[in-house]
Design an enzyme around this catalytic site. Structure first.
Site: not given
Length: 430
Positions: A188, A233, A277, A415
């Protein structure tokens, strides 16, 4: 093999820090109390749903660069508070002397690490409100009477332009990343892009902070040394020995139709690409915290976090602190997580340097605050923009996406556009 010497932070300024915290009656919304005519670099914020901290002025500032920037900043703060003279009538996390900080994503970024100790800090937690005034000298600073500042003016004639890469060029970078993943080079990588913003007049940071708080109340609205935004986050929180971290990875855009969004949330929770992910991101956080913690709790499955414009797969990881690390030290252990870099970390970081064609600065690095005990909260600087230090009419906005084997460049571009929405909307007049 040589060993890199331990960082030696510069000594604090000549006089000790002197801080005074007093309780207040409810003074009103924290962000409304920020004064006008203050430069973006002198505004500090960490507010979620009306609670948190705001500050202004710069009683002390520390800057450091390179791989040792976290350690240097932590040692500098420890030295400052060890010499500080403090009168604290409230005794809650975030009272007494507080520093706000933001740290560059990359070791070699000229943005480095910045810790700012404001001259004035206002706090709200539950039923408690407080004022901290901070100075250097031999006597306690005066107690102020906070009140609403003049309303901020809306930005005028705001124009957006591609940053380092156009949308098509960034899509090509995504395709190259997917090719490298397919070749087995990495699992990733998180690729970011930027937008340039120009306005007719200097942009009032208070306008942006207030708009973000109104529209994205489930995020932490932050400002540190000219970097501001609304992050969903929480990289790490340390409070009285309890360590918590919220991991977000896997995203889908909301439509505004509640029934349709519920169906999209269900599809996100079943998406093998997004679950993969997310698993990488959760494991990277748990592995980084484990050496510092006991009694780790890592949920087996994520939940879907609903924000105003997007939905994320989310997992809350928790543990009990087992050593004397500060909240900033924990943030250093976690950075860069798979949520903002990739897996394996060194390979993903190299791919970022090769494919993004820009310096992220303090985007995707830790941002937050820390008090004199080392407790604090550090998020990841997402959904954000950085003021040009020489021209407050200009900003750089940032957005990034996690790229894995199943990623489609067009979908990732869409996105990233969704992740620009909070800052783009905040720059618009009502």
């Amino acid at each position: 093999m040589t060993t890199e010497p331990a960082p030696v932070p510069p000594p604090p300024a000549a006089g000790p820090l002197v801080a005074r915290t007093v309780a207040l009656e409810d003074p009103g919304a924290l962000l409304s109390l920020l004064p006008g005519h203050v430069s973006p670099e002198a505004i500090s914020s960490w507010v979620r749903r009306g609670e948190g901290l705001v500050g202004w002025g710069r009683a002390l500032v520390f800057e450091a660069g390179g791989p040792q920037r976290f350690a240097a900043a932590q040692e500098w703060w420890r030295e400052v508070v060890s010499r500080a003279v403090v009168r604290d009538d409230v005794l809650l996390p975030g009272t007494g002397p507080v520093c706000f900080g933001s740290i560059a994503f990359a070791d070699d970024s000229p943005a480095g690490a910045s810790l700012v100790v404001p001259e004035v800090v206002l706090g709200h937690r539950g039923s408690h409100f407080w004022l901290t005034t901070i100075t250097q000298g031999s006597s306690l600073p005066a107690v102020l009477t906070p009140g609403p500042g003049e309303p901020p003016a809306a930005p005028r004639e705001v124009a957006f332009a591609d940053g380092a890469l156009s949308g098509a060029q960034w899509g090509g970078a995504v395709a190259e990343a997917v090719s490298r993943i397919a070749a087995g080079e990495m699992d990733k990588v998180v690729l970011a892009r930027d937008l340039e913003v120009d306005a007719a007049d200097p942009i009032d940071p208070r306008w942006l902070l207030q708009r973000l708080a109104e529209r994205y109340d489930n995020t932490w609205v932050f400002a540190v040394d000219g970097l501001l935004g609304a992050t969903p986050e929480m990289l790490v929180r340390l409070e009285k020995g309890l360590v918590t971290s919220r991991v977000l990875a896997g995203t889908i855009r909301r439509t505004g139709d509640d029934e349709h969004d519920l169906a999209l949330a269900a599809s996100l929770a079943r998406s093998s690409k997004d679950l993969e992910e997310h698993e990488y991101a959760v494991r990277s956080v748990a592995d980084a915290l484990e050496p510092h913690c006991t009694s780790m709790n890592v949920p087996e499955a994520p939940f879907v976090l609903h924000l105003t414009n997007v939905m994320h797969l989310a997992t809350d990881v928790a543990g009990v602190l087992a050593d004397g690390t500060t909240s900033l030290g924990l943030a250093a252990s976690l950075h860069p997580s798979a949520a903002v870099c990739g897996t394996p970390t060194p390979v993903a970081a190299q791919a970022i340097a090769e494919l993004e064609h820009m310096d992220r600065g303090r985007y995707a690095g830790p941002v937050g605050w820390m008090d004199s005990s080392g407790d604090g909260e550090w998020g990841i600087a997402l959904r954000c923009g950085a003021f040009d230090p020489d021209d407050a009419r200009r900003l750089r906005l940032f957005a990034g996406c996690g790229i894995v084997a199943g990623s489609d460049p067009d979908a990732e571009l869409a996105e990233s556009d969704a992740k620009f929405v909070p800052m783009r909307d905040a720059l618009e007049a009502l």
